[in-house]
Motif scaffolding. Structure first.
Motif, PDB file in Angstrom:
ATOM      1  N   GLN A 250       0.739  -1.237   0.058  1.00 43.39           N
ATOM      2  CA  GLN A 250       0.030  -0.003   0.162  1.00 43.39           C
ATOM      3  C   GLN A 250       0.811   1.271  -0.043  1.00 43.39           C
ATOM      4  O   GLN A 250       0.485   2.128   0.643  1.00 43.39           O
ATOM      5  N   SER A 251       1.845   1.038  -0.905  1.00 40.43           N
ATOM      6  CA  SER A 251       2.768   2.393  -0.760  1.00 40.43           C
ATOM      7  C   SER A 251       3.889   2.095  -2.213  1.00 40.43           C
ATOM      8  O   SER A 251       3.354   1.315  -3.032  1.00 40.43           O
TER       9      SER A 251
ATOM     10  N   GLN B 147      -2.997 -10.042   1.002  1.00 37.89           N
ATOM     11  CA  GLN B 147      -2.932  -9.308   2.228  1.00 37.89           C
ATOM     12  C   GLN B 147      -2.802  -7.758   1.892  1.00 37.89           C
ATOM     13  O   GLN B 147      -1.784  -7.329   1.130  1.00 37.89           O
ATOM     14  N   PRO B 148      -3.559  -6.846   2.479  1.00 36.67           N
ATOM     15  CA  PRO B 148      -4.541  -6.860   3.565  1.00 36.67           C
ATOM     16  C   PRO B 148      -5.985  -6.868   2.809  1.00 36.67           C
ATOM     17  O   PRO B 148      -6.858  -6.738   3.434  1.00 36.67           O
TER      18      PRO B 148
ATOM     19  N   THR C 250      -7.450  -1.126   1.620  1.00 33.31           N
ATOM     20  CA  THR C 250      -7.371   0.075   1.132  1.00 33.31           C
ATOM     21  C   THR C 250      -8.857   0.841   1.105  1.00 33.31           C
ATOM     22  O   THR C 250      -9.790   0.300   0.504  1.00 33.31           O
ATOM     23  N   GLY C 251      -8.988   2.087   1.791  1.00 35.71           N
ATOM     24  CA  GLY C 251     -10.104   2.804   1.939  1.00 35.71           C
ATOM     25  C   GLY C 251     -10.984   2.439   2.972  1.00 35.71           C
ATOM     26  O   GLY C 251     -12.013   2.944   3.425  1.00 35.71           O
TER      27      GLY C 251
END
Length: 549
Positions: free
Chosen positions: A264-265, A339-340, A379-380
């Motif tokens: 997530q980056s 994941q995740p 995410t979100g």
């Protein structure tokens, strides 16, 4: 993603060691935060005597306290170890009284606002190039072990006010916060009424179910009241091989399946399988620390062994998400190989082997991290932490309680012969309140099992003894599950004046009025305890009770 952990400073560890982490939680302000901030400290706990403290460090990392003048006062560097710190306590007014106010005139980083009930917290200082503030610890040898204390965390600098409530270390007395400023009106709700006792009861029940030392996480006072519930990271008893069976299943599965972790980056995704008993991600530099099977301590702490987090790099991002998946036991759930994002929060904690402390915190608390990297999620997804952040704050209010102790009885006590609503307790252990559907009712007290109790202060029985104890009860307990409500005077083990036995009434909101004869004289003014015995499972809800002559 940086986890907003709880940073417990222990003997010999200075505030300077933790302040860079909290101070990193900033936003780019439209207007710099002024070097002053109106603060209010209020007692809404239901307790008469409450003390507050504001600790932290200045911009150089030197520890100290904020005094009533609003200034940050550096601690002197002592010549001997464990020297008592100067007393910078604020004694707050009785519960519900006007708050104590001050204007903070200095920036403070790595800060905490502390509350204690009944007696002051003992702080100490260790000498060094920078002295170390020794704060309350989480072992029974700590001098504050029997003191009922809690805290919230904050940093206030030119960039912003950032304040949060965390359950990474423990769950204790509830704290709430409000702020005003450029970000508008913000608030963080306290732990709900009865949640601490419910978490404690849940951990004790979990110990009964699986034999793991979950019950050892419950810290009580000399009379058995719950002071705090520790996270497994601070367990006095090692969890040993608790995770082994689950880890064996995970490692076996990923020998033939691929685990993909989205960082997530900017680091992207990494995919891996178990090779030679090591979870190996293609293209990931593990900095010499391979992902072997972690220990229980590694999983709960997310900071040691193979779950050592190297910080702001790809390995750190992968470790955070792997640690979160292990605590939530989602690696074998549907979608768990992604994941995740592959699993939803409804899938967390669904296996027998999981972080039951985190499960119960999230069951009973509306906000708050329960383990490091509890901020990891799809995410979100909505955040689970309890924080407020403002680049230009104009006020900050911190309260102990906000209704956590129930509604207090009127001054001078309450008549035993009036209708006493169950939720107006002055103290409790193990229960929680909920909306009640009974006629004319607002709330009832539920989630009651053996060992729980409710206290009602200063109940006046008058000069002649009561004849009957009458209670409005409901139960949706399973067949064969029953229990009893004991009415006792002045303590949980005091004189028993009545007992009502109860089994299922057909539902948790199927209400019946149940009488019981008085078995011992009750006159004068007493603290009344309703003590629940029998089933270790939930067995009754209470709407109201009264006594008759």
């Amino acid at each position: 993603m940086l986890s907003r952990r709880s940073f417990l400073t222990t003997a010999g560890v200075t505030a300077a060691a933790v302040s860079p982490l909290l101070s990193g939680l900033t936003v780019t302000p439209a207007t710099a935060a002024a070097p002053w901030l109106p603060i209010s400290l209020q007692n809404n706990s239901g307790n008469a005597t409450v003390y507050a403290y504001i600790s932290g460090a200045d911009s150089t990392g030197w520890p100290g306290f904020v005094a009533s003048d609003g200034r940050f006062h550096r601690l002197p560097n002592p010549s001997a170890n464990l020297t008592p710190a100067p007393d910078y306590s604020f004694q707050l007014g009785p519960s519900g009284s006007a708050p104590t106010t001050l204007t903070l005139l200095d920036y403070v980083i790595g800060g905490r606002v502390w509350f204690s009930v009944g007696k002051k917290i003992q702080f100490f200082v260790n000498p060094g190039s920078v002295p170390g503030l020794v704060q309350p610890g989480l072992t029974s040898s700590d001098p504050n072990w029997q003191t009922n204390w809690t805290f919230c965390e904050f940093t206030y600098n030119s960039a912003n006010l950032y304040a949060n409530i965390s359950y990474v270390d423990m769950v204790a007395l509830p704290v709430s916060m409000q702020s005003t400023g450029s970000a508008g009106n913000q608030s963080v709700s306290p732990l709900p009424t009865g949640a601490l006792g419910s978490i404690a009861s849940g951990l004790r029940a979990q110990h009964t179910a699986d034999g793991a030392p979950w019950d050892q996480l419950v810290a009580t006072d000399s009379s058995g009241g719950v002071l705090r519930v520790l996270s497994p990271t601070h367990s006095p008893t090692d969890f040993g091989s608790y995770w082994n069976s689950y880890l064996n299943s995970v490692w076996n599965y990923y020998q033939t399946h691929t685990l993909t972790i989205d960082t997530q980056s900017g680091y992207g995704e990494f995919s891996g399988t178990v090779v030679n008993n090591v979870l190996t991600f293609a293209g990931l530099n593990t900095n010499g620390v391979p992902f072997t099977k972690p220990s229980a301590a590694d999983i709960f702490g997310c900071a040691s062994g193979p779950l050592y987090n190297s910080g702001g790099d790809a390995r750190g991002a992968v470790t955070a998400r792997l640690g979160a998946a292990l605590n939530r036991s989602t690696l074998l759930a549907g979608g768990g190989s992604s994941q995740p994002n592959g699993v939803s929060p409804s899938q967390y904690y669904q296996t027998a082997t999981t972080n039951h402390y985190a499960r119960l915190v999230h069951k009973y608390a509306t906000i708050g991290y329960a383990f490091p990297y509890d901020d990891v999620g799809p995410t979100g997804a909505a955040p689970v932490d309890g924080h407020l952040q403002d680049a230009a704050p104009t006020s900050w209010a911190i309260s102990l309680g906000a209704g956590s102790g129930g509604t207090q009885p009127p001054s001078g006590g309450v008549s035993a012969y009036s209708t006493i609503q169950a939720e107006t307790f002055s103290a409790q252990s193990g229960t929680a309140t909920e909306t009640c559907s009974d006629s004319g009712a607002g709330s009832d007290v539920g989630w009651i099992s053996a060992g729980d109790w409710l206290k009602y202060s200063a109940v006046d029985f008058g000069s002649t003894s009561a004849f009957q104890f009458v209670a409005r009860l409901a139960s949706g307990a399973a067949g064969g599950v029953s229990g009893a409500i004991e009415a006792r005077l002045d303590s949980t083990t005091g004189t028993k004046i009545a007992e009502i036995d109860i089994a299922s009434t057909g539902g948790w909101q199927s209400w019946r009025t149940v009488p019981a004869n008085i078995v011992a004289s009750a006159t004068g003014v007493h603290d009344l305890y309703l003590v629940f015995v029998g089933s270790m499972s939930d067995f009754v809800n209470v709407n109201w009770f009264t006594f008759t002559k």
